[in-house]
Design an enzyme around this catalytic site. Structure first.
Site, PDB file in Angstrom:
ATOM      1  N   GLU A 175      38.171   1.904   9.745  1.00 42.46           N
ATOM      2  CA  GLU A 175      37.418   1.668   8.508  1.00 42.46           C
ATOM      3  C   GLU A 175      38.328   1.542   7.295  1.00 42.46           C
ATOM      4  O   GLU A 175      38.014   0.835   6.348  1.00 42.46           O
ATOM      5  CB  GLU A 175      36.425   2.822   8.293  1.00 42.46           C
ATOM      6  N   ASP A 200      34.728   5.208  11.024  1.00 34.93           N
ATOM      7  CA  ASP A 200      34.346   6.611  10.894  1.00 34.93           C
ATOM      8  C   ASP A 200      33.164   6.955  11.787  1.00 34.93           C
ATOM      9  O   ASP A 200      32.257   6.128  12.004  1.00 34.93           O
ATOM     10  CB  ASP A 200      34.002   6.935   9.442  1.00 34.93           C
ATOM     11  N   TYR A 234      40.208  12.764   2.892  1.00 33.28           N
ATOM     12  CA  TYR A 234      39.163  11.794   2.542  1.00 33.28           C
ATOM     13  C   TYR A 234      38.058  12.469   1.720  1.00 33.28           C
ATOM     14  O   TYR A 234      37.482  13.461   2.142  1.00 33.28           O
ATOM     15  CB  TYR A 234      38.585  11.203   3.821  1.00 33.28           C
TER      16      TYR A 234
END
Length: 843
Positions: free
Chosen positions: A9, A105, A327
């Site tokens: 991603e 993800d 993240y």
């Protein structure tokens, strides 16, 4: 030799996979070895678009083209990332690529990103799924040993597509239907709606409505000063029988609603002796959980005033540019269970040991002692509160990475500091307190005193004095059996307050918790942990509401506009609760979860969405603007043109006998029925606050009817003649409010000010002037008379600070030179002394 194409991603994940699997050669935008080609998307590369045959240009939005329910959905590339999409399509179509690995993800959005790319490339190559909750090298290698078949993910893929397409259908059709409705009478009035956006707005309108309708009530509090051998302490009277079950949301054990009773208690207890009993109990407080995006945005807004959008941008920069945070777009507040060694390594980085030159040593100095203490005492152990796979969804909590910080900006440093301190604190032991509750009985009347002593700082040590500043010290000691004396009993009148307006911090909390009060247990369960929107989308939803002029940002407060109230009136009048209540999101999440488990088909779900969309459009088509149901009535005032009856409708106050009418919303402000009554009766009203100019800036104005009975603004400015002299003002029919404090002449209301009669006209020789509205607080005639006669108004409670946008209470006072200023409300200090702040100008 055939190869597998791995698509991630984000570029950073592709780098992590290449490092963990090994043997890759890096090309410009992808990696390759003997077995794999490895490339990444950059988030979403494609978005849904209306098929060309269904597209209608903005100016032609009308019910004739609605509803838009295409038989298929088209995809269009997102312009700024189109080069990356072309690269992936080229790699997918390589002849030596035999199959694909979806390494996006682990979740619904990751599935959607990958499937849109494959659909756009028209690929039929076999697909396998990499499913990771941890990004450690070993977890990545283990993941590739147990790749899932693409067919296993069909339920998740269907749910992802359905969520995307249903959002599109409701958003496009709802927005076009409401826009077409509001544009029937001419012009183009864009009225956007959405599955998440509109219920969020409904929360804010409901809160603002409660604030507007709130009627403050006065209550009294009693605080006694007690003298004992060791000194003095204070205690507050309370009702021991209060059970907290009163229907009155403002009821408290220490509030008295009867002034006579409060004064009676004051007289009864003052100067009397009291008996003392006290109980001390140990208490602990554990550290907060690690941050997810919503909690990080919420706290950054409360502490630093960062908007949710700004916090996300800062966190994204710390993740992508500086690589010092994990993240950020996560809704998890835990770490994977195999992350203990990574945490230990991260703590090692925070100690600063073994780091080369270039990192920000000053930034790590404040963390090093705490990181070293955690390592020395072996506090990183398996702990379900911190390491819990069951509480990790697509991503884990936000924590610092192994990369030491360098060259961070001041806002970036503030956010990084928040994350690191939270990361350190979660491994420290709880803070320990000794909480003492003292009850002093004076003629059987109880007074409570509480003391809180920090015995062991525990995790609070990470935050230093800042976090401990609110702790109260030891109480003055009272010996067993000692009698104390109530030397004084202070009676303070207070007023109940309406609920506060939402800030971004509290709105994020409300969005996160939306649906928890639903009656339907299954829907409530579906909303659990989700709420309205996702951590990654909530900031943008708030920004959309601001850009569409549904909200205004006033300091840290968010205020719904007249346009927002108008939309809620329209949707409620049309009977479309699907667009205003979080139940829609709850029902969708419940059904999509069933789809993921294979219990509901994609076709069945989309048929329901199409039916709901058709119903929304049909309801909008079935009404005209003057037939929308609502809490509307008939005015007592008559039409100034024909003496006909005037009724309120959705958009106007309309005469029933002729074409005369007044728009409800003018300059961004919505008129109430009572205000229109006064305007029609007196032909003038105000000054009123809350208008906004084309730049969005607020202004106050008097509104009056002109000779054609049309409303116009009067800003209270005298016209000027060519020679610079001002027109004379006739005060013969006006009421004098008192003597001018500067020259002794009379003071009158004139436009938006109270002025000395000698401060206007050609022969003016005085400059006394004071606003009829000061910092959003209306100063009525009675208060101005008090100010002029006694030098002081009553305590006025609705001033709003121009700097902080917070309400405050103050007296207006007249200085010796005639100027008007503030005197702030006296407050009892921690020693029973009372202080009043210095005067500040109020002009």
């Amino acid at each position: 030799m055939s190869k597998k194409l791995i698509i991630t991603e984000k570029p950073s994940v592709a780098t992590d996979l290449a490092r963990a699997l090994g043997g890759f050669t890096r090309h410009e935008d992808y990696y390759e070895n003997d077995d794999y080609v490895l490339a990444s998307a950059i988030g979403h590369l494609l978005e849904l678009a209306c098929p060309e045959e269904y597209e209608v240009k903005r100016g032609k939005w009308s019910f004739a083209h609605l509803p838009v329910i295409p038989p298929h959905f088209a995809l269009q590339p997102i312009t700024k990332t189109e080069p990356r999409l072309k690269l992936l399509v080229r790699l997918i179509k390589r002849k030596d690529v035999a199959s694909l690995v979806n390494a996006c993800d682990a979740g619904r959005e990751g599935e959607l990103i990958f499937n849109y790319i494959v659909q756009h490339a028209a690929s039929r190559k076999p697909v396998e799924r990499l499913w990771l909750q941890s990004m450690t090298p070993q977890a990545i290698r283990d993941g590739f040993l147990r790749l899932r078949r693409g067919s296993e993910m069909q339920g998740l893929a269907d749910a992802a597509l359905c969520r995307s397409e249903s959002d599109w259908l409701v958003g496009i059709n709802g927005t076009r239907a409401m826009t077409a409705f509001n544009s029937k009478t001419g012009g183009f009035h864009l009225t956007t709606v959405g599955r998440v956006q509109t219920p969020t707005l409904a929360l804010m309108v409901e809160r603002e409505d409660r604030i507007r309708k709130f009627k403050p009530r006065t209550y009294w509090e009693l605080e006694a000063a007690f003298a004992c051998a060791a000194g003095e302490y204070h205690g507050k009277w309370f009702d021991e029988k209060f059970a907290g079950k009163d229907d009155d949301e403002h009821a408290r054990a220490d509030r008295l609603w009867d002034e006579e009773k409060a004064r009676s208690l004051q007289q009864k207890c003052r100067g009397q002796e009291g008996e003392v009993s006290e109980e001390a109990k140990p208490s602990t407080q554990i550290s907060p959980l690690l941050y997810d995006l919503t909690s990080l945005q919420r706290e950054a807004n409360s502490r630093f005033g960062f908007s949710a959008k700004a916090t996300l941008a800062l966190a994204q920069a710390l993740y992508e540019k500086h690589k010092v945070l994990t993240y950020p777009r996560t809704e998890s507040r835990a770490l994977p269970e195999d992350y203990l060694q990574t945490v230990i390594s991260t703590l090692g980085m925070l100690t600063g040991e073994g780091l080369g030159k270039g990192h920000d040593e000053a930034a790590l100095v404040r963390y090093a002692p705490f990181a070293q203490q955690i390592l020395d005492r072996r506090w990183v152990v398996p702990n379900k509160r911190v390491f819990n796979n069951a509480k990790v969804s697509d991503h884990f909590a936000i924590i610092p990475t192994l990369q030491a910080p360098r060259h961070l900006s001041e806002p970036e440093t503030k956010l990084y500091d928040m994350v690191v301190k939270r990361f350190l604190a979660v491994f420290f032991p709880p803070a320990e307190y000794l909480i003492t509750t003292r009850i002093t009985r004076v003629l059987d009347e109880p007074f409570k005193t509480e003391g809180k002593v920090l015995v062991n700082a525990g995790w609070l040590a990470v935050y230093g004095r800042e976090a401990q500043a609110g702790d109260e010290g030891n109480l003055v000691a009272v010996q067993p059996g000692e009698r104390v004396l109530a030397t004084d009993v202070l009676l303070a009148a207070q007023r109940t307050k309406p609920p506060p307006r939402y800030s971004e911090a509290t709105l994020l909390s409300a969005m996160e918790g939306a649906g928890k009060s639903m009656d339907d247990e299954e829907l409530r369960a579906a909303m659990a942990g989700r709420g309205l929107g996702t951590p990654a989308t909530r900031a943008q939803i708030i920004e959309n509401l601001l850009s569409e002029q549904y909200l205004h940002r006033e300091g840290r407060e968010l205020m719904p506009t007249a346009k927002a109230f108008s939309l809620m009136t329209l949707l409620n009048g049309l009977g479309i609760p699907e667009l205003t209540a979080p139940e829609l999101t709850g029902e969708w999440e419940w059904k999509l979860a069933r789809m993921e488990r294979g219990e509901l088909s994609r076709d069945e779900f989309m048929k329901e969405i199409a039916t709901m969309t058709q119903d929304i459009v049909a309801r909008a088509k079935s009404y005209d603007s003057d037939t929308i149901p609502g809490d509307f009535g008939e005015l007592a005032a008559r039409c100034p043109k024909c003496d006909g009856r005037i009724k309120e409708t959705y958009k106007r106050f309309q005469c029933q006998s002729c074409d005369y009418g007044l728009w409800k919303i003018v300059a961004g402000r919505q008129f109430e029925a009572a205000e229109i009554e006064e305007l029609l009766s007196r032909r003038k009203i105000g000054p009123l606050s809350g208008f906004r100019n084309k730049m969005g800036r607020p202004f106050n104005a008097v509104v009056q009817l002109n000779d054609e009975h049309a409303p116009e603004f009067d800003f209270g400015q005298s016209s000027a003649s060519g020679d610079g002299s001002a027109d004379e003002v006739d005060f013969s029919l006006s009421e004098s409010l008192g003597a001018c404090p500067k020259c002794g002449a009379r003071v009158f209301e004139h436009g938006l000010s109270y002025v000395c009669e000698k401060s206007v006209g050609a022969a003016r020789n005085c400059d006394f002037r004071s606003g009829t509205i000061i910092l959003q607080q209306t100063i009525d005639h009675a208060q101005m008379k008090k100010l002029l006669s006694s030098g002081r108004t009553d305590l006025l409670r609705d001033f709003v600070s121009a700097r902080t946008r917070r309400k405050f209470a103050a007296f207006l006072v007249r200085a010796a030179d005639g100027k008007v200023g503030f005197e702030f409300e006296p407050r009892p200090a921690k020693g029973a002394t009372r202080k009043t702040t210095a005067k500040a100008p109020a002009e």
